[in-house]
Design a protein around this motif. Structure first.
Motif, PDB file in Angstrom:
ATOM      1  N   LEU A 190       3.315 -11.508 -14.157  1.00  0.00           N
ATOM      2  CA  LEU A 190       4.658 -10.554 -13.567  1.00  0.00           C
ATOM      3  C   LEU A 190       5.610 -11.184 -12.828  1.00  0.00           C
ATOM      4  CD1 LEU A 190       2.112  -7.424 -12.426  1.00  0.00           C
ATOM      5  CD2 LEU A 190       3.188  -7.480 -14.485  1.00  0.00           C
ATOM      6  N   GLY A 191       4.938 -12.300 -12.255  1.00  0.00           N
ATOM      7  CA  GLY A 191       5.930 -13.496 -11.075  1.00  0.00           C
ATOM      8  C   GLY A 191       6.642 -12.324 -10.314  1.00  0.00           C
ATOM      9  N   LEU A 192       6.194 -11.105 -10.363  1.00  0.00           N
ATOM     10  CA  LEU A 192       6.542 -10.692  -8.728  1.00  0.00           C
ATOM     11  C   LEU A 192       5.656 -11.318  -7.308  1.00  0.00           C
ATOM     12  CD1 LEU A 192       6.044  -7.094  -9.423  1.00  0.00           C
ATOM     13  CD2 LEU A 192       8.335  -8.219 -10.087  1.00  0.00           C
ATOM     14  N   ARG A 193       6.812 -11.133  -6.342  1.00  0.00           N
ATOM     15  CA  ARG A 193       6.329 -11.529  -4.436  1.00  0.00           C
ATOM     16  C   ARG A 193       5.705 -10.457  -4.279  1.00  0.00           C
ATOM     17  NH1 ARG A 193      10.188 -15.015  -1.604  1.00  0.00           N
ATOM     18  NH2 ARG A 193       8.424 -14.784  -0.172  1.00  0.00           N
ATOM     19  N   GLU A 194       6.142  -8.959  -4.679  1.00  0.00           N
ATOM     20  CA  GLU A 194       5.233  -8.062  -3.874  1.00  0.00           C
ATOM     21  C   GLU A 194       4.403  -7.150  -5.019  1.00  0.00           C
ATOM     22  OE1 GLU A 194       6.944  -7.297   0.480  1.00  0.00           O
ATOM     23  OE2 GLU A 194       7.500  -6.055  -1.317  1.00  0.00           O
ATOM     24  N   VAL A 195       3.222  -6.027  -5.148  1.00  0.00           N
ATOM     25  CA  VAL A 195       3.666  -5.675  -6.698  1.00  0.00           C
ATOM     26  C   VAL A 195       1.987  -4.285  -5.202  1.00  0.00           C
ATOM     27  CG1 VAL A 195       1.155  -6.567  -6.676  1.00  0.00           C
ATOM     28  CG2 VAL A 195       1.975  -5.385  -8.441  1.00  0.00           C
ATOM     29  N   ASP A 196       2.737  -2.912  -5.949  1.00  0.00           N
ATOM     30  CA  ASP A 196       2.393  -1.530  -5.357  1.00  0.00           C
ATOM     31  C   ASP A 196       0.314  -1.363  -5.296  1.00  0.00           C
ATOM     32  OD1 ASP A 196       4.583  -0.820  -4.834  1.00  0.00           O
ATOM     33  OD2 ASP A 196       5.421  -0.036  -6.497  1.00  0.00           O
ATOM     34  N   SER A 197       0.488  -1.328  -5.386  1.00  0.00           N
ATOM     35  CA  SER A 197      -1.075  -0.854  -5.144  1.00  0.00           C
ATOM     36  C   SER A 197      -1.588   0.006  -6.059  1.00  0.00           C
ATOM     37  CB  SER A 197      -1.527   0.019  -3.782  1.00  0.00           C
ATOM     38  OG  SER A 197      -1.286   1.070  -3.457  1.00  0.00           O
ATOM     39  N   GLU A 198      -0.845   0.883  -6.582  1.00  0.00           N
ATOM     40  CA  GLU A 198      -1.312   1.468  -7.960  1.00  0.00           C
ATOM     41  C   GLU A 198      -0.962   0.804  -8.778  1.00  0.00           C
ATOM     42  OE1 GLU A 198       1.859   2.171  -5.200  1.00  0.00           O
ATOM     43  OE2 GLU A 198       0.860   4.510  -4.352  1.00  0.00           O
ATOM     44  N   LYS A 199      -0.303  -0.163  -9.153  1.00  0.00           N
ATOM     45  CA  LYS A 199      -0.595  -1.419 -10.195  1.00  0.00           C
ATOM     46  C   LYS A 199      -1.373  -1.670 -10.116  1.00  0.00           C
ATOM     47  CE  LYS A 199       1.427  -3.533 -13.970  1.00  0.00           C
ATOM     48  NZ  LYS A 199       1.558  -3.309 -15.220  1.00  0.00           N
ATOM     49  N   VAL A 200      -2.257  -1.870  -9.000  1.00  0.00           N
ATOM     50  CA  VAL A 200      -3.418  -2.991  -9.282  1.00  0.00           C
ATOM     51  C   VAL A 200      -4.314  -1.751  -9.375  1.00  0.00           C
ATOM     52  CG1 VAL A 200      -5.165  -3.911  -7.687  1.00  0.00           C
ATOM     53  CG2 VAL A 200      -2.643  -4.803  -7.196  1.00  0.00           C
TER      54      VAL A 200
ATOM     55  N   LYS B 163       0.943  -0.792  -0.351  1.00  0.00           N
ATOM     56  CA  LYS B 163      -0.326  -0.257  -0.282  1.00  0.00           C
ATOM     57  C   LYS B 163       0.939   1.185  -0.003  1.00  0.00           C
ATOM     58  CE  LYS B 163      -3.888  -0.569   2.054  1.00  0.00           C
ATOM     59  NZ  LYS B 163      -5.165  -0.689   3.070  1.00  0.00           N
ATOM     60  N   LYS B 164       0.048   2.481  -0.435  1.00  0.00           N
ATOM     61  CA  LYS B 164       1.074   3.827  -0.204  1.00  0.00           C
ATOM     62  C   LYS B 164       1.809   3.820   0.846  1.00  0.00           C
ATOM     63  CE  LYS B 164      -1.745   6.080  -4.251  1.00  0.00           C
ATOM     64  NZ  LYS B 164      -2.972   6.548  -4.046  1.00  0.00           N
ATOM     65  N   ASN B 165       1.364   3.497   2.344  1.00  0.00           N
ATOM     66  CA  ASN B 165       1.908   3.782   3.099  1.00  0.00           C
ATOM     67  C   ASN B 165       2.793   3.142   3.870  1.00  0.00           C
ATOM     68  OD1 ASN B 165       0.301   1.827   4.499  1.00  0.00           O
ATOM     69  ND2 ASN B 165      -0.828   2.602   5.366  1.00  0.00           N
ATOM     70  N   GLY B 166       3.125   1.627   2.650  1.00  0.00           N
ATOM     71  CA  GLY B 166       4.339   0.978   2.976  1.00  0.00           C
ATOM     72  C   GLY B 166       4.215  -0.567   3.505  1.00  0.00           C
ATOM     73  N   SER B 167       2.717  -0.657   3.825  1.00  0.00           N
ATOM     74  CA  SER B 167       1.778  -1.952   4.565  1.00  0.00           C
ATOM     75  C   SER B 167       1.857  -2.954   3.568  1.00  0.00           C
ATOM     76  CB  SER B 167       1.109  -1.269   5.358  1.00  0.00           C
ATOM     77  OG  SER B 167      -0.299  -0.846   4.855  1.00  0.00           O
ATOM     78  N   ARG B 168       2.440  -4.247   4.125  1.00  0.00           N
ATOM     79  CA  ARG B 168       1.523  -5.010   3.017  1.00  0.00           C
ATOM     80  C   ARG B 168       0.345  -5.931   3.325  1.00  0.00           C
ATOM     81  NH1 ARG B 168       6.122  -3.371   2.862  1.00  0.00           N
ATOM     82  NH2 ARG B 168       8.028  -3.776   0.950  1.00  0.00           N
TER      83      ARG B 168
END
Length: 156
Positions: free
Chosen positions: A98-108, A53-58
């Protein structure tokens, strides 16, 4: 599989069918203890990336939350549930590819906007107004221009 009625631990499969889309298995079950019947669905569970998320939390990716936000944008619009499900599925596929373990909420959010743009222009503007935190009427006008311009028509 536990019986949802009496909590008996052993149920019998009476009938098995593949769903129409071939993505899940539908099983009719019967409980030998209380003799009630119920349906279960079996789907492949893939490991979706965590959303940053924007605040850095996952947070864990939540398909229901994604679907609910799309439905909210399309509230009272002529878009069927099947179209919403297909859009959610395409977003999930894109995230997995994308094959990523994490994705930014902006991408979603960008993936959601891309799907809404295809489904319904009004739903797109509704979602964009919240997602981009429009501050004034000019930002609304820009979003409307974006979906009604010749460039937007050529992209479809």
């Amino acid at each position: 599989m536990r019986c949802p009625f009496c909590d008996h631990t052993d149920t019998q499969v009476v009938e098995t069918r593949a769903s129409d889309d071939g993505e899940s298995i539908r099983r009719r079950r019967r409980c030998p203890n209380c003799d009630k019947r119920f349906t279960t669905y079996e789907r492949i569970e893939l490991s979706m990336p965590a959303v940053v998320k924007k605040n850095g939390s996952r947070v864990e990716f939540d398909r229901r939350k994604l679907r609910a936000s799309i439905q909210l944008a399309l509230r009272k619009r002529p878009v069927g549930a099947e179209q919403v499900d297909a859009a959610v599925h395409r977003i999930e596929e894109r995230l997995l590819s994308l094959g990523l373990r994490e994705v930014d909420s902006e991408k979603v959010g960008e993936l959601v906007m891309r799907e809404l743009k295809k489904l319904d222009k009004i739903g797109y503007v509704r979602f964009a107004s919240v997602y981009r935190s429009f501050e004034d009427v000019d930002e609304f006008a820009e979003a409307i221009e974006e979906v009604s311009s010749r460039k937007a028509r050529r992209e479809e």
